[in-house]
Enzyme design. Structure first.
Site, mmCIF file in Angstrom:
data_model
loop_
_atom_site.group_PDB
_atom_site.id
_atom_site.type_symbol
_atom_site.label_atom_id
_atom_site.label_comp_id
_atom_site.label_asym_id
_atom_site.label_seq_id
_atom_site.Cartn_x
_atom_site.Cartn_y
_atom_site.Cartn_z
ATOM 1 N N ASP A 1 62.359 87.347 86.531
ATOM 2 C CA ASP A 1 61.436 87.156 85.238
ATOM 3 C C ASP A 1 62.384 87.305 84.202
ATOM 4 O O ASP A 1 63.230 88.216 84.103
ATOM 5 C CB ASP A 1 60.381 88.432 85.339
ATOM 6 C CG ASP A 1 59.346 88.222 84.057
ATOM 7 O OD1 ASP A 1 58.629 86.941 84.216
ATOM 8 O OD2 ASP A 1 59.393 89.139 83.121
ATOM 9 N N GLU B 1 63.563 82.625 85.517
ATOM 10 C CA GLU B 1 63.375 81.801 84.203
ATOM 11 C C GLU B 1 64.574 81.807 83.482
ATOM 12 O O GLU B 1 64.647 82.866 82.628
ATOM 13 C CB GLU B 1 62.180 82.533 83.382
ATOM 14 C CG GLU B 1 60.740 82.511 84.392
ATOM 15 C CD GLU B 1 59.642 83.127 83.684
ATOM 16 O OE1 GLU B 1 58.677 82.662 83.387
ATOM 17 O OE2 GLU B 1 59.839 84.258 83.407
#
Ligand code: CA
Length: 684
Positions: free
Chosen positions: A370, A399
């Site tokens: 994340d 990400e």
């Protein structure tokens, strides 16, 4: 992860003033541990070389070790149960570098502990005494209460020693499927008995009342290779003691507390070791069905800082684990009140140790980081090296958004900096070129007739060739299609069907369904690593709610399995595309130069059309030439070609069997794709 406002009590915003004083004047703490600033800098660069932090439980004794270098005193508080008042304190010993340890005699399996840490006050401030869970906790009582001592070997299901990672030779061979544990089985029509739990992903033979396969059988029927689970490590939101049918809360899980302990709400019992054993059973069962397990890990921030009940790191070494901005406040590029300082040696070690633990103890097959762009590149490279040593098939992606503002850009693991690492980053360029701006419900992309809004057709071609582009339309090439994650929908923002519904209000539902199928076709036939959001394969809706991270409305997050019957044709189409991709290596190339050579795009043609040929048995494919047409326009296109083509996918069906044979002209209906193969010269 979606950025969201701080939840009351779950951010750093509620830190008491006295604690802020302590954090901001951390330099003054040094008088307690040594002579001066030099002591602090020594600790800041300290590296602990061993792998024994946390609890090591043996039948005759348990050894505990924790790093708290600024504390003049650390004790362990030992509890015989999860919530009683009874407690025994034992002093721990400092090795001189802030590693505090103690060996407690006897078989303590089933006992709980917390560290009681004294942190010196700044200046004339009195010292603070705080209790804290072990950051290396592998188990806990309900709601992150007390760290559990247990023998991990006792949590192994029968046959666990024979359990193996799934084999993945190249990232592009994976088909990732993102799901939240509770969402997957909680719907009453799931037919699953372990609703909302890890075991809900491991139940064979479950059906909807209409007879459609759900849960595990659905995954096998669809054909995906890896289940990607939203965070399963312990998070702060909600009361773990509530059961299916009683939930008063919902949480995606992006508020991490204990990074190496499982979330208790997904277990049949949040106390004891049910969560560990049931998670292993889930992994084992998925592995038996040749499905890998990818964990979404959230190392970029913590649920709490300071002296809050869910705060861990600040109580052990105030300030060390978080970046600060120019004013001395915690940096907040994550939007969650803090950023973990992954570049600091003991923070980096914590991340790497935790990843190694999930691999060795739980046999997981990959990680999705994340806000990976908040972490530094060196840490991610160490994660990758360590993980590959344990599991050569591991897949790591994240990400790579460029958000960090404290450290230099070139040090961060952003989309630009994954190049050549083997780690993949989500490609928001292809996402938004396919369906339009993810942040704007009405914006259209290619499949809704809106062209390629981020950089035009030349950028969309790059995306199809497995190259990353940004939302600004800029080119961010990767070294290999292994390093780019292709997707049209994810837990953040509107799911695909909601996005199409809200951006296309002037077309019949049949046309909108065509657009959905075209989007899936682009994801599953482009070069790169395809990623699907669970339920999109039967037009999941979240009732147009885009940020559903804490939405407990049963119509929003839970996967409504009855949609599988209403949209069986869409499911069949996704399933056929997956079979096509898995059967034909031409769609799974790994070398950027080879992709450049193999893919030839038609340069002439109507607007909103992409047509290309993958030539000459690319990547050892048995098919000589493969024709791919994506038609994002309202017109049926008749494309002149030479040779004869066997069509395997059109507007209605997708798969590997020939639907029709065409010569001279190849038609592609409005808002649809066409895939065909042929032995001719492969020219248009
Ligand atoms: Ca929890």
């Amino acid at each position: 992860m979606k950025l969201w406002p701080a939840q009351p009590g779950h951010g750093s915003f509620g830190v008491p003033v006295a604690w802020l004083v302590l954090l901001l004047t951390v330099g003054l703490v040094s008088h307690a541990v040594g002579d001066s600033q030099s002591a602090i800098s020594r600790y800041d660069n300290y590296r602990y070389p061993k792998d024994d932090l946390g609890a090591v439980c043996h039948p005759d004794a348990t050894t505990l070790k924790v790093w708290a270098p600024t504390a003049p005193k650390v004790e362990v508080a030992l509890f015989p149960n999860a919530d009683g008042q009874q407690v025994v304190f034992t002093a721990m010993t400092n090795d001189g570098n802030g590693i505090w340890s103690v060996t407690l005699p006897g078989n303590l399996a089933g006992h709980y502990y917390r560290y009681q840490v004294t942190q010196p006050g700044a200046g004339m401030e009195p010292a603070t005494v705080l209790q804290v869970n072990d950051p290396y906790a592998h188990g806990t009582s309900a709601n992150s209460g007390r760290t559990l001592i247990y023998d991990p070997g006792q949590t192994n299901p029968a046959g666990w020693e024979q359990d193996k990672f799934v084999t993945l030779r190249r990232n592009t061979d994976a088909i990732l499927y993102e799901v939240q544990v509770r969402d997957f089985s909680i719907h009453p029509q799931s037919g699953i008995s372990h609703r909302g739990q890890f075991l809900g992903l491991a139940e064979p033979g479950t059906r909807t009342p209409q007879g459609e396969a759900t849960g595990l059988d659905h995954l096998v029927e669809l054909g995906i290779t890896h289940v990607h689970l939203l965070p399963v490590n312990d998070y702060a939101g909600g009361d773990e003691r509530e059961r299916a049918g009683q939930y008063t809360w919902y949480d995606w899980g992006y508020d991490p507390v204990l990074f190496a302990s499982l979330e208790g709400s997904y277990a049949s019992n949040p106390e004891g070791t049910a969560r560990q054993g049931e998670f292993k059973t889930m992994v084992q069962t998925l592995h038996q069905h040749h499905i890998g397990v990818v964990l979404d890990v959230v190392f970029n921030h913590t649920a709490q800082t300071g002296d809050g009940p869910f705060s861990i790191f600040d109580k052990l070494y105030p300030g060390y684990y978080y970046r600060t901005d120019a004013t001395g406040r915690y940096a907040n590029a994550t939007g969650c009140g803090n950023e973990l300082a992954s570049e600091r040696p003991m923070a980096r070690k914590f991340i790497v140790d935790t990843i190694k633990y999930w691999l060795t103890q739980y046999h997981v097959d990959g990680f999705r980081f994340d806000l990976m762009g908040i972490l530094d590149r060196e840490t991610m490279l160490e994660v990758y090296r360590s993980a590959k040593q344990i599991n050569p098939s591991v897949i790591i992606y994240g990400e790579g958004w460029d958000m960090e503002r404290v450290l230099p850009r070139e040090q961060m693991m952003t989309q630009v900096n994954v190049r050549g690492t083997g780690i993949a980053a989500f490609n928001d360029g292809i996402r938004d070129n396919i369906k339009g701006d993810a942040g704007n419900a009405s914006a259209r992309g290619f499949v809704q007739g809106g062209g390629a809004p981020y950089g035009g057709m030349s950028r969309l071609w790059l995306n199809i060739k497995g190259q990353s582009t940004g939302r600004g339309g800029d080119s961010i090439p990767v070294a290999s299609p292994n390093e780019t994650i292709n997707y049209d929908s994810v837990h953040d923002d509107l799911c695909l069907w909601d996005k199409i519904q809200s951006s296309v209000t002037d077309q019949a539902e049949t046309v909108r369904i065509q657009m959905d199928k075209l989007a899936a076709g682009m994801v599953l036939t482009s070069q790169g690593v395809p990623f699907l959001h669970a339920g999109d394969e039967f037009l999941r809706t979240k009732q147009l709610v885009s940020n559903s991270y804490n939405n407990n409305d049963p119509r929003v997050n839970p996967i409504n399995w009855s949609l599988k019957t209403s949209h069986r044709d869409v499911f069949n189409y996704y399933q056929g595309l997956i079979l096509l991709r898995k059967t034909h290596p031409a769609f799974r190339m790994t070398d950027a130069a080879a992709v450049d050579q193999a893919l030839a795009f038609a340069t002439q043609g109507p607007k909103n059309l992409v047509a290309y040929v993958i030539k000459n048995h690319a990547n050892h494919d048995e098919w000589k030439n493969i024709l791919v047409i994506y038609n994002g326009s309202q017109q049926t296109i008749q494309l002149p070609t030479s040779g004869e083509w066997q069509v395997v996918a059109n507007a209605q069906r997708a798969g590997i069997t020939t639907l029709q044979t065409l010569k001279g002209f190849v038609p592609c209906e409005a808002f649809s794709l066409l895939i065909a193969h042929g032995d001719g010269d492969g020219r248009f």
